[in-house]
Design a protein around this motif. Structure first.
Motif, PDB file in Angstrom:
ATOM      1  N   MET A   1       0.817  -1.212   0.000  1.00 61.60           N
ATOM      2  CA  MET A   1       0.000   0.000   0.000  1.00 61.60           C
ATOM      3  C   MET A   1       0.854   1.267   0.000  1.00 61.60           C
ATOM      4  O   MET A   1       0.560   2.218  -0.694  1.00 61.60           O
ATOM      5  CB  MET A   1      -0.902   0.026   1.243  1.00 61.60           C
ATOM      6  CG  MET A   1      -2.146  -0.781   1.099  1.00 61.60           C
ATOM      7  SD  MET A   1      -3.339   0.003   0.038  1.00 61.60           S
ATOM      8  CE  MET A   1      -3.959   1.273   1.117  1.00 61.60           C
ATOM      9  N   LEU A   4       2.194   2.613  -3.328  1.00 63.58           N
ATOM     10  CA  LEU A   4       1.278   3.132  -4.336  1.00 63.58           C
ATOM     11  C   LEU A   4       1.259   4.649  -4.295  1.00 63.58           C
ATOM     12  O   LEU A   4       1.186   5.244  -3.234  1.00 63.58           O
ATOM     13  CB  LEU A   4      -0.135   2.599  -4.079  1.00 63.58           C
ATOM     14  CG  LEU A   4      -0.315   1.095  -4.135  1.00 63.58           C
ATOM     15  CD1 LEU A   4      -1.713   0.724  -3.701  1.00 63.58           C
ATOM     16  CD2 LEU A   4      -0.058   0.590  -5.537  1.00 63.58           C
ATOM     17  N   SER A   5       1.332   5.219  -5.492  1.00 64.10           N
ATOM     18  CA  SER A   5       1.310   6.684  -5.552  1.00 64.10           C
ATOM     19  C   SER A   5      -0.116   7.172  -5.746  1.00 64.10           C
ATOM     20  O   SER A   5      -0.942   6.499  -6.344  1.00 64.10           O
ATOM     21  CB  SER A   5       2.181   7.145  -6.709  1.00 64.10           C
ATOM     22  OG  SER A   5       1.824   8.460  -7.058  1.00 64.10           O
ATOM     23  N   GLY A   6      -0.386   8.340  -5.239  1.00 61.77           N
ATOM     24  CA  GLY A   6      -1.676   8.951  -5.494  1.00 61.77           C
ATOM     25  C   GLY A   6      -1.598   9.823  -6.728  1.00 61.77           C
ATOM     26  O   GLY A   6      -2.380   9.669  -7.667  1.00 61.77           O
ATOM     27  N   LEU A   7      -0.602  10.712  -6.754  1.00 58.00           N
ATOM     28  CA  LEU A   7      -0.498  11.693  -7.830  1.00 58.00           C
ATOM     29  C   LEU A   7      -0.148  11.043  -9.172  1.00 58.00           C
ATOM     30  O   LEU A   7      -0.765  11.342 -10.192  1.00 58.00           O
ATOM     31  CB  LEU A   7       0.548  12.749  -7.462  1.00 58.00           C
ATOM     32  CG  LEU A   7       0.693  13.900  -8.449  1.00 58.00           C
ATOM     33  CD1 LEU A   7      -0.588  14.699  -8.547  1.00 58.00           C
ATOM     34  CD2 LEU A   7       1.853  14.804  -8.060  1.00 58.00           C
ATOM     35  N   TYR A  10      -3.026   9.303 -10.591  1.00 55.22           N
ATOM     36  CA  TYR A  10      -3.987  10.323 -11.041  1.00 55.22           C
ATOM     37  C   TYR A  10      -3.598  10.864 -12.424  1.00 55.22           C
ATOM     38  O   TYR A  10      -4.428  10.971 -13.327  1.00 55.22           O
ATOM     39  CB  TYR A  10      -3.991  11.435  -9.990  1.00 55.22           C
ATOM     40  CG  TYR A  10      -4.868  12.620 -10.268  1.00 55.22           C
ATOM     41  CD1 TYR A  10      -6.244  12.547 -10.106  1.00 55.22           C
ATOM     42  CD2 TYR A  10      -4.310  13.837 -10.657  1.00 55.22           C
ATOM     43  CE1 TYR A  10      -7.048  13.650 -10.327  1.00 55.22           C
ATOM     44  CE2 TYR A  10      -5.111  14.948 -10.883  1.00 55.22           C
ATOM     45  CZ  TYR A  10      -6.473  14.849 -10.720  1.00 55.22           C
ATOM     46  OH  TYR A  10      -7.261  15.948 -10.938  1.00 55.22           O
ATOM     47  N   ILE A  11      -2.293  11.149 -12.575  1.00 59.85           N
ATOM     48  CA  ILE A  11      -1.811  11.693 -13.856  1.00 59.85           C
ATOM     49  C   ILE A  11      -1.986  10.664 -14.971  1.00 59.85           C
ATOM     50  O   ILE A  11      -2.527  10.959 -16.033  1.00 59.85           O
ATOM     51  CB  ILE A  11      -0.327  12.109 -13.750  1.00 59.85           C
ATOM     52  CG1 ILE A  11      -0.170  13.292 -12.788  1.00 59.85           C
ATOM     53  CG2 ILE A  11       0.241  12.461 -15.111  1.00 59.85           C
ATOM     54  CD1 ILE A  11       1.271  13.580 -12.410  1.00 59.85           C
ATOM     55  N   ARG A  74      -7.640  -0.672  -9.105  1.00 57.77           N
ATOM     56  CA  ARG A  74      -6.846  -0.482  -7.887  1.00 57.77           C
ATOM     57  C   ARG A  74      -7.605   0.439  -6.921  1.00 57.77           C
ATOM     58  O   ARG A  74      -7.708   0.158  -5.734  1.00 57.77           O
ATOM     59  CB  ARG A  74      -5.503   0.165  -8.284  1.00 57.77           C
ATOM     60  CG  ARG A  74      -4.563   0.449  -7.138  1.00 57.77           C
ATOM     61  CD  ARG A  74      -3.534   1.491  -7.539  1.00 57.77           C
ATOM     62  NE  ARG A  74      -4.055   2.820  -7.361  1.00 57.77           N
ATOM     63  CZ  ARG A  74      -3.330   3.867  -6.975  1.00 57.77           C
ATOM     64  NH1 ARG A  74      -2.045   3.731  -6.753  1.00 57.77           N
ATOM     65  NH2 ARG A  74      -3.871   5.045  -6.830  1.00 57.77           N
ATOM     66  N   ASP A  75      -8.179   1.512  -7.466  1.00 59.27           N
ATOM     67  CA  ASP A  75      -8.933   2.440  -6.632  1.00 59.27           C
ATOM     68  C   ASP A  75     -10.168   1.777  -6.032  1.00 59.27           C
ATOM     69  O   ASP A  75     -10.501   1.995  -4.860  1.00 59.27           O
ATOM     70  CB  ASP A  75      -9.355   3.672  -7.449  1.00 59.27           C
ATOM     71  CG  ASP A  75      -8.198   4.631  -7.658  1.00 59.27           C
ATOM     72  OD1 ASP A  75      -7.119   4.377  -7.074  1.00 59.27           O
ATOM     73  OD2 ASP A  75      -8.348   5.608  -8.399  1.00 59.27           O
ATOM     74  N   ILE A  78      -8.960  -0.494  -3.236  1.00 56.63           N
ATOM     75  CA  ILE A  78      -8.583   0.270  -2.031  1.00 56.63           C
ATOM     76  C   ILE A  78      -9.843   0.812  -1.340  1.00 56.63           C
ATOM     77  O   ILE A  78      -9.945   0.829  -0.121  1.00 56.63           O
ATOM     78  CB  ILE A  78      -7.624   1.427  -2.386  1.00 56.63           C
ATOM     79  CG1 ILE A  78      -6.303   0.880  -2.921  1.00 56.63           C
ATOM     80  CG2 ILE A  78      -7.342   2.295  -1.164  1.00 56.63           C
ATOM     81  CD1 ILE A  78      -5.378   1.956  -3.486  1.00 56.63           C
ATOM     82  N   ASP A  79     -10.812   1.238  -2.151  1.00 55.84           N
ATOM     83  CA  ASP A  79     -12.033   1.830  -1.583  1.00 55.84           C
ATOM     84  C   ASP A  79     -12.871   0.814  -0.822  1.00 55.84           C
ATOM     85  O   ASP A  79     -13.349   1.086   0.281  1.00 55.84           O
ATOM     86  CB  ASP A  79     -12.903   2.397  -2.711  1.00 55.84           C
ATOM     87  CG  ASP A  79     -12.618   3.863  -2.965  1.00 55.84           C
ATOM     88  OD1 ASP A  79     -11.923   4.466  -2.143  1.00 55.84           O
ATOM     89  OD2 ASP A  79     -13.085   4.396  -3.990  1.00 55.84           O
ATOM     90  N   LYS A  83      -9.125  -3.460   4.486  1.00 56.67           N
ATOM     91  CA  LYS A  83      -7.733  -3.062   4.256  1.00 56.67           C
ATOM     92  C   LYS A  83      -6.712  -4.129   4.672  1.00 56.67           C
ATOM     93  O   LYS A  83      -5.590  -4.122   4.188  1.00 56.67           O
ATOM     94  CB  LYS A  83      -7.436  -1.735   4.949  1.00 56.67           C
ATOM     95  CG  LYS A  83      -7.496  -1.758   6.438  1.00 56.67           C
ATOM     96  CD  LYS A  83      -7.169  -0.400   6.981  1.00 56.67           C
ATOM     97  CE  LYS A  83      -7.391  -0.366   8.482  1.00 56.67           C
ATOM     98  NZ  LYS A  83      -7.198   0.921   9.062  1.00 56.67           N
TER      99      LYS A  83
END
Lengths: 116, 232
Positions: A1, A4-7, A10-11, A74-75, A78-79, A83
């Motif tokens: 976990m 994993l990148s968020g940004l 997103y990009i 993946r989102d 995670i959602d 967990k």
């Protein structure tokens, strides 16, 4: 976990979405403009459809579909998944995408034996 | 007038249940607020539990779910609500009693974004000056009263209240990130760059719809993402 990148995700999700939005209409246009006759075999027709330039664009689309699929599900994982087991399901999903990639590459090599 | 209030006493009840109260319409005026009606309910049953303090929309302690939407009861005119009025605690957080919820996770998320100005060491000879334009950027992000109406209306916060920062905390983070005097801009952005902390927001705008102060946390989160794209 934690890896994993968020940004970055997103990009890449947005880049892949824009590319695929442009690619699919082009794909349909390309199919419309590749003549089909009764005497032409399907593999020959595919070879005339996938010119070197279009093959490069298609390969990029394949990579970006995988990227888009990875970030999207993946989102969701995670959602919605507990967990404690998220890492397990993410690894399993990553493995599934790798298998899909290998499968598709095998298919491409099988269809285009002379060019690959 | 009928009010259906969700009741729950952890010492007696296994699950919350609804109880209906009737209030004499003669006691209701045009400008009566929901909190006033709750006080009338409490005259009938002193055991009904709800929080309140300033009673004028400043302290943010009387957030509750009314007819399916989060409101501050002290600034919600009863005349704007359709009958029967159904009141439940703010969703997504543990209930302590009746309409009183445990907001520890909400406050923890707020605390985790370091909601204070981090600037150069205090110099008594020099002020931390800000131009009117720089100050104007903070409008719409500093007015949050931490009532929790936004975060508790957010499905992403319901699923992962321990991981997703939530609209209130992200609005606070945004307030300090855009502050020209703050020197921890990049550190703050790096802290927020995780798949669970900021990017769970799907911009469904429940937070903006629920905010009793008319703020727009969804837009602030979108701006936060844009700043991250530019600066990280």
């Amino acid at each position: 976990m934690m890896k994993l990148s968020g940004l970055k995700a997103y990009i890449w999700q947005r880049i892949s979405a824009v590319y695929l939005l442009l690619f699919f209409p082009y794909l349909f246009w390309q199919i419309q403009n590749t003549p089909i006759t009764m005497s032409v075999e399907f593999s020959s027709w595919l070879q005339s459809l996938f010119t070197p330039w279009f093959s490069a664009l298609s390969f990029m689309a394949l990579v970006l579909i995988m990227t888009h699929a990875w970030v999207g599900l993946r989102d969701v994982i995670i959602d919605y998944l507990p967990k404690e087991r998220v890492n397990f399901w993410l690894n399993l999903y990553g493995l599934f995408l790798i298998v899909v990639c290998i499968d598709l590459l095998t298919l491409i090599i099988w269809i285009f034996p002379t060019t690959s | 007038m009928k009010l259906t209030i969700s009741r729950y006493n952890p010492e007696k009840d296994k699950v919350p249940y609804d109880e209906t109260f009737e209030i004499d319409d003669a006691l209701i005026k045009h400008d009566t607020m929901l909190l006033d009606v709750l006080h009338l309910v409490r005259e009938q049953d002193p055991s009904v539990g709800f929080r309140f303090s300033c009673q004028e929309g400043v302290c943010g302690s009387d957030g509750m779910n009314v007819n399916g939407k989060n409101h501050l009861s002290c600034i919600t005119p009863i005349s704007t609500l359709s009958q029967p009025i159904i009141i439940k605690p703010l969703p997504g957080l543990p209930i302590i009693k009746d309409l009183i919820i445990d907001m520890s996770l909400f406050y923890q998320q707020y605390q985790d974004v370091d909601p204070f100005l981090q600037t150069e060491p205090l110099d008594h000879e020099k002020e931390h000056l800000q131009s009117p334009e720089e100050r104007a950027k903070l409008d719409g992000s500093y007015e949050c009263i931490l009532c929790g109406c936004c975060s508790t209306s957010c499905p992403s916060f319901w699923w992962n209240p321990d991981q997703f920062a939530g609209p209130a905390a992200l609005l606070a983070a945004s307030r300090f990130i855009i502050d020209s005097r703050d020197i921890k801009h990049i550190d703050r952005l790096k802290d927020l760059d995780s798949p669970t902390k900021t990017f769970r927001c799907r911009h469904i705008q429940n937070c903006t719809d629920a905010c009793p102060k008319g703020l727009n946390p969804s837009r602030a989160i979108q701006e936060l993402k844009s700043i991250m794209l530019k600066d990280l």
